[in-house]
Design a protein around this motif. Structure first.
Motif, short mmCIF file in Angstrom:
data_model
loop_
_atom_site.label_atom_id
_atom_site.label_comp_id
_atom_site.label_asym_id
_atom_site.label_seq_id
_atom_site.Cartn_x
_atom_site.Cartn_y
_atom_site.Cartn_z
N GLY A 32 -9.22 23.56 9.21
CA GLY A 32 -8.05 23.01 8.55
C GLY A 32 -6.73 23.33 9.20
O GLY A 32 -5.68 22.97 8.67
N LEU A 33 -6.74 24.01 10.35
CA LEU A 33 -5.49 24.26 11.07
C LEU A 33 -5.13 23.03 11.90
O LEU A 33 -6.01 22.36 12.46
CB LEU A 33 -5.59 25.48 11.98
N ARG A 34 -3.83 22.77 12.00
CA ARG A 34 -3.35 21.62 12.77
C ARG A 34 -2.00 21.96 13.37
O ARG A 34 -1.04 22.25 12.64
CB ARG A 34 -3.24 20.38 11.88
N ALA A 35 -1.92 21.93 14.69
CA ALA A 35 -0.68 22.23 15.41
C ALA A 35 -0.20 20.96 16.09
O ALA A 35 -0.96 20.29 16.79
CB ALA A 35 -0.92 23.32 16.45
N THR A 36 1.07 20.63 15.89
CA THR A 36 1.66 19.44 16.49
C THR A 36 2.76 19.88 17.46
O THR A 36 3.64 20.66 17.10
CB THR A 36 2.24 18.52 15.41
N ILE A 37 2.69 19.35 18.68
CA ILE A 37 3.54 19.81 19.77
C ILE A 37 4.19 18.62 20.45
O ILE A 37 3.53 17.63 20.77
CB ILE A 37 2.72 20.62 20.80
N SER A 38 5.50 18.71 20.66
CA SER A 38 6.27 17.66 21.32
C SER A 38 6.43 17.97 22.79
O SER A 38 6.59 19.13 23.18
CB SER A 38 7.65 17.56 20.65
N THR A 39 6.42 16.92 23.63
CA THR A 39 6.68 17.14 25.05
C THR A 39 8.15 17.47 25.29
O THR A 39 8.50 17.98 26.36
CB THR A 39 6.29 15.91 25.88
N TYR A 40 9.03 17.18 24.34
CA TYR A 40 10.43 17.59 24.46
C TYR A 40 10.53 19.07 24.12
O TYR A 40 10.32 19.50 22.98
CB TYR A 40 11.32 16.78 23.52
N GLY A 41 10.79 19.88 25.14
CA GLY A 41 10.91 21.31 24.93
C GLY A 41 9.59 22.03 24.72
O GLY A 41 9.59 23.23 24.43
N GLY A 42 8.46 21.29 24.84
CA GLY A 42 7.18 21.93 24.51
C GLY A 42 7.18 22.48 23.11
O GLY A 42 6.57 23.51 22.82
N THR A 43 7.86 21.77 22.21
CA THR A 43 8.20 22.29 20.88
C THR A 43 7.05 22.20 19.89
O THR A 43 6.46 21.11 19.69
CB THR A 43 9.41 21.52 20.32
N LEU A 44 6.73 23.31 19.25
CA LEU A 44 5.79 23.33 18.12
C LEU A 44 6.55 22.81 16.91
O LEU A 44 7.36 23.51 16.32
CB LEU A 44 5.28 24.74 17.88
N THR A 45 6.29 21.56 16.53
CA THR A 45 7.05 20.94 15.45
C THR A 45 6.42 21.17 14.09
O THR A 45 7.11 21.08 13.07
CB THR A 45 7.18 19.42 15.69
N SER A 46 5.12 21.44 14.05
CA SER A 46 4.43 21.61 12.78
C SER A 46 3.19 22.46 13.00
O SER A 46 2.54 22.37 14.05
CB SER A 46 4.03 20.24 12.21
N LEU A 47 2.86 23.30 12.02
CA LEU A 47 1.64 24.10 12.07
C LEU A 47 1.10 24.22 10.65
O LEU A 47 1.66 24.95 9.82
CB LEU A 47 1.92 25.49 12.66
N LEU A 48 0.05 23.48 10.37
CA LEU A 48 -0.57 23.50 9.05
C LEU A 48 -1.62 24.59 9.00
O LEU A 48 -2.53 24.63 9.84
CB LEU A 48 -1.21 22.15 8.72
N VAL A 49 -1.50 25.47 7.98
CA VAL A 49 -2.39 26.61 7.81
C VAL A 49 -2.78 26.70 6.34
O VAL A 49 -1.90 26.69 5.47
CB VAL A 49 -1.71 27.92 8.25
N PRO A 50 -4.07 26.81 6.00
CA PRO A 50 -4.46 26.95 4.59
C PRO A 50 -3.94 28.24 3.97
O PRO A 50 -3.85 29.27 4.64
CB PRO A 50 -6.00 26.94 4.65
N ASP A 51 -3.62 28.17 2.67
CA ASP A 51 -3.24 29.39 1.95
C ASP A 51 -4.47 29.99 1.28
O ASP A 51 -5.62 29.57 1.54
CB ASP A 51 -2.12 29.09 0.95
N LYS A 52 -4.27 30.97 0.38
CA LYS A 52 -5.40 31.67 -0.22
C LYS A 52 -6.24 30.79 -1.14
O LYS A 52 -7.37 31.13 -1.47
CB LYS A 52 -4.91 32.89 -0.99
N THR A 53 -5.70 29.63 -1.55
CA THR A 53 -6.47 28.68 -2.36
C THR A 53 -7.14 27.62 -1.50
O THR A 53 -7.84 26.75 -2.02
CB THR A 53 -5.57 27.98 -3.39
#
Length: 356
Positions: A32-53
């Protein structure tokens, strides 16, 4: 990873004013992890991580559109959300250093000092990208040639950064670089984390542990004095878990300092962060000798990010693994000079889990 697993694919994120296309790549794993990266600046724009539920949530500050990273408000504030930083992360005093008897003058973009590579650092260039797969997980390989003289630095520097989203729930960042002339190099990533983003407006309740007995003392311009001071009995003592806000008031301006990682941190953990509301835990390991712990002191609510969240003071924190600030002018600090025939290599992992 199974051979049948797909490599990351790209969508267009937008175009720069000169028409250059910017792509957005998304890396996923089976948990369920999902990392989204832009070629502009090599930028990590989003990182989805599950919580305790088990509910996924985005744990990094940023914007839904490329325009967010191009707006006048963002350029004025210049918080470097999620970006790759170079050629030299952190500050160089007065933008000056000497190398092999030759003086160099860099851009001064932070008062009298140079910060994060200058006016046009690696955070503001478009990187070449190649998605792929490794035994560890999906990858994105980014490359950039920083030409000699860019922002005042000597030598043509060829940089490669590989993002990997691993099967054991880590976002790993591997850096490498070569040069044809001696030059200082200090590469890092400037992601702002909030492990309860959207639930908590700031990170003051996050509980942090740093494997560091000392920190680098700085002057009023955040330039190191050269002293490595013991953290014991100071607000900088995070050797045992402590909430960020517990002693923040005792630090004028907030935390924006480099911690000197203990030698064993290279084989153990450099940092651990726990957020009680979500139950999320982030463990940081690195090959670097230091980590800049920054608590979003300059955020002031003028930037509105994903899902309409306004980024006020302390909305996020950074753990920028790195060499020490101003090392080119501090002969007692670990050396940051890369020479022809050598290869700069560095690796950092941000691994996620939960406590229930």
């Amino acid at each position: 990873m199974p051979d049948s697993a797909p490599a990351p694919t790209a969508v267009e994120f937008g175009r720069l004013p000169d028409g250059t296309a910017v792509l957005l790549y998304t890396l996923t794993n089976a948990h369920g992890l999902r990392a989204t990266i832009s070629t502009y600046g090599g930028t990590l724009t989003s990182l989805l991580v599950p919580d305790k539920t088990g509910r996924p949530g985005d744990v990094v500050l940023g914007f839904d559109t490329l325009e967010g990273y191009q707006s006048p408000e963002f350029r004025k504030a210049n918080p470097y959300f999620g970006a790759l930083i170079g050629r030299y992360g952190n500050r160089i005093a007065r933008g000056r250093f000497s190398l092999d008897g030759q003086p160099y003058q860099l851009a001064r973009n932070n008062g009298e000092n140079s910060l994060h590579g200058g006016n046009q650092g690696f955070d503001k260039v478009v990187w070449d990208a190649v998605p792929g797969l490794s035994a560890a997980g999906q990858t994105l390989r980014l490359t950039y040639l920083s030409p000699a003289g860019e922002e005042g630095y000597p030598g043509n520097l060829r940089v490669t950064v590989v993002y990997t989203l691993t099967a054991d729930n880590a976002l790993q960042i591997d850096y490498s670089a070569t040069t044809d002339q001696a030059t200082p190099v200090n590469l890092t990533n400037h992601t702002y984390f909030n492990l309860a983003l959207g639930q908590q407006p700031d990170v003051l309740a996050h509980v942090v542990r740093l494997a560091a007995d000392h920190y680098t003392v700085v002057d009023d311009d955040l330039i190191p004095t050269g002293e490595l001071r013991p953290a014991e009995d100071t607000p900088f003592d995070f050797r045992q878990p402590r909430a960020i806000g517990e002693q923040l008031a005792r630090v004028p301006g907030g935390y924006d300092h480099n911690w000197v990682l203990n030698p064993e941190a290279k084989t153990l953990l450099a940092a651990t962060v726990y957020e009680p509301t979500s139950g999320r835990v982030m463990e940081v390991s690195t090959t670097e000798p230091g980590v800049q712990f920054y608590t979003g002191n300059f955020l002031d609510g003028t930037l509105t990010g994903k899902n309409g969240v306004r980024y006020a003071k302390h909305a996020g924190f950074c753990l920028e693994t790195q060499h020490f600030p101003d090392s080119p002018n501090q002969p007692t600090f670990p050396d940051t000079v890369l020479r022809p025939g050598q290869t700069f290599q560095s690796s950092t992992r941000y691994r996620f889990g939960v406590r229930v």
